[in-house]
Design a protein around this motif. Sequence first.
Motif, short mmCIF file in Angstrom:
data_model
loop_
_atom_site.label_atom_id
_atom_site.label_comp_id
_atom_site.label_asym_id
_atom_site.label_seq_id
_atom_site.Cartn_x
_atom_site.Cartn_y
_atom_site.Cartn_z
N GLU A 1 0.83 -1.21 0.00
CA GLU A 1 0.00 0.00 0.00
C GLU A 1 0.87 1.26 0.00
OE1 GLU A 1 -0.44 -2.55 2.21
OE2 GLU A 1 -2.25 -3.41 1.32
N ALA A 2 1.95 1.25 0.79
CA ALA A 2 2.86 2.40 0.82
C ALA A 2 3.55 2.57 -0.52
CB ALA A 2 3.88 2.24 1.94
N ALA B 1 1.08 4.12 -2.88
CA ALA B 1 0.91 5.55 -2.59
C ALA B 1 2.12 6.34 -3.08
CB ALA B 1 0.71 5.76 -1.09
N ARG C 1 1.77 6.80 -6.81
CA ARG C 1 0.80 7.87 -7.12
C ARG C 1 1.41 9.25 -6.86
NH1 ARG C 1 -2.48 4.42 -4.26
NH2 ARG C 1 -2.64 5.88 -2.50
N ALA C 2 2.13 9.39 -5.74
CA ALA C 2 2.78 10.67 -5.44
C ALA C 2 3.82 10.99 -6.50
CB ALA C 2 3.43 10.61 -4.05
#
Length: 83
Positions: free
Chosen positions: A54-55, A58, A61-62
């Motif tokens: 999940e990290a 993320a 996406r960032a």
Amino acid sequence: MGRIIVEVMPKPEILDPQGKAIAGALPHQGFTEFTDVRQGKRFELAVDGAVTEEALAAARRAAENMLSNPVIEDVVGVYAEDQ
């Protein structure tokens, strides 16, 4: 504490003046093995605990929305740093 590395590079078709300057300077310092240089960016993102999928998602996406300019740059790597 985990760490995620994000690597961003200029798209191949984009002129890289910093890379060209480095490429031109290398032979003057005795480094004749290299024929081209592309200069990119590296980001280190810290997370509490271990790096999870999940990290990493993320961070991707960032990277695509904030850490890079998608018009002129590609995100070439998003991965957990080996501890």
